[in-house]
Design a protein around this motif. Structure first.
Motif, PDB file in Angstrom:
ATOM      1  N   ASP A 112       0.853  -1.186   0.000  1.00 55.21           N
ATOM      2  CA  ASP A 112       0.000   0.000   0.000  1.00 55.21           C
ATOM      3  C   ASP A 112       0.890   1.237   0.000  1.00 55.21           C
ATOM      4  OD1 ASP A 112      -1.963   1.819   0.127  1.00 55.21           O
ATOM      5  OD2 ASP A 112      -2.756   1.204   2.091  1.00 55.21           O
ATOM      6  N   ALA A 113       0.731   2.124  -1.006  1.00 47.60           N
ATOM      7  CA  ALA A 113       1.570   3.315  -1.111  1.00 47.60           C
ATOM      8  C   ALA A 113       1.137   4.397  -0.144  1.00 47.60           C
ATOM      9  CB  ALA A 113       1.538   3.854  -2.542  1.00 47.60           C
ATOM     10  N   ASP A 114      -0.071   4.300   0.390  1.00 49.49           N
ATOM     11  CA  ASP A 114      -0.574   5.314   1.310  1.00 49.49           C
ATOM     12  C   ASP A 114      -0.039   5.024   2.704  1.00 49.49           C
ATOM     13  OD1 ASP A 114      -1.896   7.357   2.447  1.00 49.49           O
ATOM     14  OD2 ASP A 114      -3.875   6.386   2.431  1.00 49.49           O
ATOM     15  N   GLN A 115       0.860   5.911   3.176  1.00 46.34           N
ATOM     16  CA  GLN A 115       1.490   5.712   4.477  1.00 46.34           C
ATOM     17  C   GLN A 115       0.571   6.234   5.580  1.00 46.34           C
ATOM     18  OE1 GLN A 115       4.231   4.037   4.840  1.00 46.34           O
ATOM     19  NE2 GLN A 115       4.612   3.836   2.634  1.00 46.34           N
ATOM     20  N   LYS A 116       0.271   5.362   6.542  1.00 44.71           N
ATOM     21  CA  LYS A 116      -0.637   5.729   7.620  1.00 44.71           C
ATOM     22  C   LYS A 116       0.101   6.304   8.822  1.00 44.71           C
ATOM     23  CE  LYS A 116      -4.204   4.064   5.373  1.00 44.71           C
ATOM     24  NZ  LYS A 116      -5.273   4.942   4.854  1.00 44.71           N
ATOM     25  N   GLY A 117       1.266   5.715   9.156  1.00 46.11           N
ATOM     26  CA  GLY A 117       1.968   6.140  10.351  1.00 46.11           C
ATOM     27  C   GLY A 117       2.868   7.340  10.110  1.00 46.11           C
ATOM     28  N   TRP A 118       3.295   7.983  11.238  1.00 47.11           N
ATOM     29  CA  TRP A 118       4.184   9.147  11.131  1.00 47.11           C
ATOM     30  C   TRP A 118       5.552   8.766  10.581  1.00 47.11           C
ATOM     31  CZ3 TRP A 118       2.798  13.950  11.122  1.00 47.11           C
ATOM     32  CH2 TRP A 118       1.612  14.338  11.762  1.00 47.11           C
ATOM     33  N   GLY A 119       6.021   7.577  10.930  1.00 46.24           N
ATOM     34  CA  GLY A 119       7.320   7.149  10.416  1.00 46.24           C
ATOM     35  C   GLY A 119       7.332   7.051   8.905  1.00 46.24           C
ATOM     36  N   GLY A 120       6.308   6.423   8.342  1.00 43.94           N
ATOM     37  CA  GLY A 120       6.228   6.298   6.894  1.00 43.94           C
ATOM     38  C   GLY A 120       6.070   7.640   6.205  1.00 43.94           C
ATOM     39  N   LYS A 121       5.271   8.534   6.825  1.00 39.67           N
ATOM     40  CA  LYS A 121       5.089   9.860   6.239  1.00 39.67           C
ATOM     41  C   LYS A 121       6.391  10.651   6.225  1.00 39.67           C
ATOM     42  CE  LYS A 121       0.188  10.262   7.413  1.00 39.67           C
ATOM     43  NZ  LYS A 121      -0.835  11.027   8.158  1.00 39.67           N
ATOM     44  N   LEU A 122       7.180  10.530   7.295  1.00 36.06           N
ATOM     45  CA  LEU A 122       8.466  11.228   7.337  1.00 36.06           C
ATOM     46  C   LEU A 122       9.425  10.686   6.281  1.00 36.06           C
ATOM     47  CD1 LEU A 122       9.075  11.642  11.178  1.00 36.06           C
ATOM     48  CD2 LEU A 122       8.535  13.427   9.511  1.00 36.06           C
ATOM     49  N   VAL A 123       9.406   9.362   6.104  1.00 34.10           N
ATOM     50  CA  VAL A 123      10.259   8.766   5.071  1.00 34.10           C
ATOM     51  C   VAL A 123       9.862   9.273   3.694  1.00 34.10           C
ATOM     52  CG1 VAL A 123      10.887   6.613   3.923  1.00 34.10           C
ATOM     53  CG2 VAL A 123      10.827   6.724   6.416  1.00 34.10           C
ATOM     54  N   MET A 124       8.571   9.297   3.402  1.00 34.77           N
ATOM     55  CA  MET A 124       8.107   9.783   2.107  1.00 34.77           C
ATOM     56  C   MET A 124       8.425  11.264   1.923  1.00 34.77           C
ATOM     57  SD  MET A 124       6.923   7.264   0.450  1.00 34.77           S
ATOM     58  CE  MET A 124       6.139   8.181  -0.874  1.00 34.77           C
ATOM     59  N   LEU A 125       8.283  12.051   2.996  1.00 31.33           N
ATOM     60  CA  LEU A 125       8.604  13.473   2.914  1.00 31.33           C
ATOM     61  C   LEU A 125      10.086  13.678   2.637  1.00 31.33           C
ATOM     62  CD1 LEU A 125       7.773  16.438   3.238  1.00 31.33           C
ATOM     63  CD2 LEU A 125       8.203  16.208   5.693  1.00 31.33           C
ATOM     64  N   GLY A 126      10.937  12.931   3.346  1.00 34.85           N
ATOM     65  CA  GLY A 126      12.373  13.045   3.113  1.00 34.85           C
ATOM     66  C   GLY A 126      12.760  12.610   1.715  1.00 34.85           C
ATOM     67  N   HIS A 127      12.161  11.524   1.251  1.00 36.27           N
ATOM     68  CA  HIS A 127      12.455  11.035  -0.096  1.00 36.27           C
ATOM     69  C   HIS A 127      12.020  12.046  -1.156  1.00 36.27           C
ATOM     70  CE1 HIS A 127      11.671   8.670  -3.790  1.00 36.27           C
ATOM     71  NE2 HIS A 127      12.791   8.053  -3.435  1.00 36.27           N
ATOM     72  N   GLY A 128      10.832  12.613  -0.979  1.00 30.37           N
ATOM     73  CA  GLY A 128      10.357  13.605  -1.943  1.00 30.37           C
ATOM     74  C   GLY A 128      11.223  14.854  -1.962  1.00 30.37           C
ATOM     75  N   TRP A 129      11.631  15.312  -0.764  1.00 34.37           N
ATOM     76  CA  TRP A 129      12.496  16.495  -0.681  1.00 34.37           C
ATOM     77  C   TRP A 129      13.854  16.226  -1.324  1.00 34.37           C
ATOM     78  CZ3 TRP A 129      12.238  21.470   0.000  1.00 34.37           C
ATOM     79  CH2 TRP A 129      13.372  22.185   0.360  1.00 34.37           C
ATOM     80  N   PHE A 130      14.393  15.042  -1.087  1.00 33.22           N
ATOM     81  CA  PHE A 130      15.676  14.675  -1.676  1.00 33.22           C
ATOM     82  C   PHE A 130      15.592  14.640  -3.201  1.00 33.22           C
ATOM     83  CE2 PHE A 130      18.596  11.332  -3.175  1.00 33.22           C
ATOM     84  CZ  PHE A 130      19.796  11.908  -2.788  1.00 33.22           C
ATOM     85  N   MET A 131      14.545  14.055  -3.749  1.00 34.10           N
ATOM     86  CA  MET A 131      14.389  14.000  -5.202  1.00 34.10           C
ATOM     87  C   MET A 131      14.207  15.392  -5.793  1.00 34.10           C
ATOM     88  SD  MET A 131      14.867  10.938  -5.950  1.00 34.10           S
ATOM     89  CE  MET A 131      14.508  11.152  -7.695  1.00 34.10           C
ATOM     90  N   LEU A 132      13.512  16.280  -5.063  1.00 33.46           N
ATOM     91  CA  LEU A 132      13.344  17.653  -5.534  1.00 33.46           C
ATOM     92  C   LEU A 132      14.693  18.354  -5.645  1.00 33.46           C
ATOM     93  CD1 LEU A 132      11.554  20.095  -6.239  1.00 33.46           C
ATOM     94  CD2 LEU A 132      11.414  20.575  -3.781  1.00 33.46           C
ATOM     95  N   ILE A 133      15.564  18.171  -4.646  1.00 33.46           N
ATOM     96  CA  ILE A 133      16.886  18.792  -4.674  1.00 33.46           C
ATOM     97  C   ILE A 133      17.727  18.222  -5.812  1.00 33.46           C
ATOM     98  CG2 ILE A 133      19.039  19.088  -3.401  1.00 33.46           C
ATOM     99  CD1 ILE A 133      16.787  20.837  -2.410  1.00 33.46           C
ATOM    100  N   ILE A 134      17.667  16.909  -6.013  1.00 39.53           N
ATOM    101  CA  ILE A 134      18.438  16.275  -7.085  1.00 39.53           C
ATOM    102  C   ILE A 134      18.021  16.822  -8.445  1.00 39.53           C
ATOM    103  CG2 ILE A 134      18.797  14.105  -8.325  1.00 39.53           C
ATOM    104  CD1 ILE A 134      20.475  14.252  -5.885  1.00 39.53           C
TER     105      ILE A 134
END
Length: 209
Positions: free
Chosen positions: A1-23
């Protein structure tokens, strides 16, 4: 499931998205910088580029000095064509290159090194290209029947043996003992974004993950 329910998963997705934006931003910025610099980079790499350009490049040279007779020799023997504006001093010639009035000038190597290292605020504003194309030495002129050259020669040899000439050249950034003018300018003034500048971001994303 791509929809992250917990705070840990949301933080990982946020960090990954921010990293890809910078790249992606770094890539597009570097690409634009590369294309812009490639188009504006100087096309002169040596004196031969000027001599064989049929007057394509505009020169600024001090009138009444050795450059004038040198160009006359080049014109007479090789048929080279030069576009030259003659100024009063070599400092004016350097300034003309710096402000974009002309494409290039040439002067004795010690003079150029002194100007780039001590006279202007930003030594990266100008760049030296190619090797010395008419290397000659400095000397003293004496009459044929004069013996004054003997003490001068002894003094020069003595200064060389003591290493004083080398120290003077190093202190005043003259000759091969001095630092190359403009060394490291391209990297120091570059607007490019390098991977080693992103380690902090990677560590931050890793900690968040």
């Amino acid at each position: 499931d791509a929809d992250q329910k917990g705070w840990g998963g949301k933080l990982v997705m946020l960090g990954h998205g921010w990293f890809m934006l910078i790249i992606i931003s770094a890539y597009t910025a570097n690409l634009a910088s590369f294309l812009t610099i490639s188009q504006t980079a100087p096309t002169i790499s040596s004196y031969q580029d000027i001599a064989t350009s049929e007057g394509k490049y505009k020169l600024a040279l001090p009138k009444g000095q050795s450059q004038e007779s040198f160009l006359e020799f080049e014109k007479g023997h090789y048929g080279h064509v030069f576009d030259v504006i003659w100024l009063e001093t070599w400092e004016e010639c350097m300034d003309a290159v710096r402000n974009g009035t002309v494409d290039a000038t040439f002067e004795d190597e010690p003079v150029v090194q002194y100007y780039l290292t001590t006279t202007i605020d930003d030594p990266c504003a100008l760049v030296t290209v190619g090797k010395p194309f008419n290397p000659v030495g400095y000397g003293f002129a004496f009459a044929d029947d004069s013996l004054d050259f003997i003490p001068y020669s002894r003094a020069i040899v003595r200064l060389q043996e003591l290493g004083i000439l080398t120290r003077l050249a190093r202190n005043y950034s003259i000759g091969p003992n001095g630092p190359a003018p403009g060394a490291g300018c391209s990297q120091g003034n570059s607007q490019s974004f390098y991977i080693d500048e992103m380690w902090g971001l990677m560590i931050l994303v890793g900690c968040i993950a």
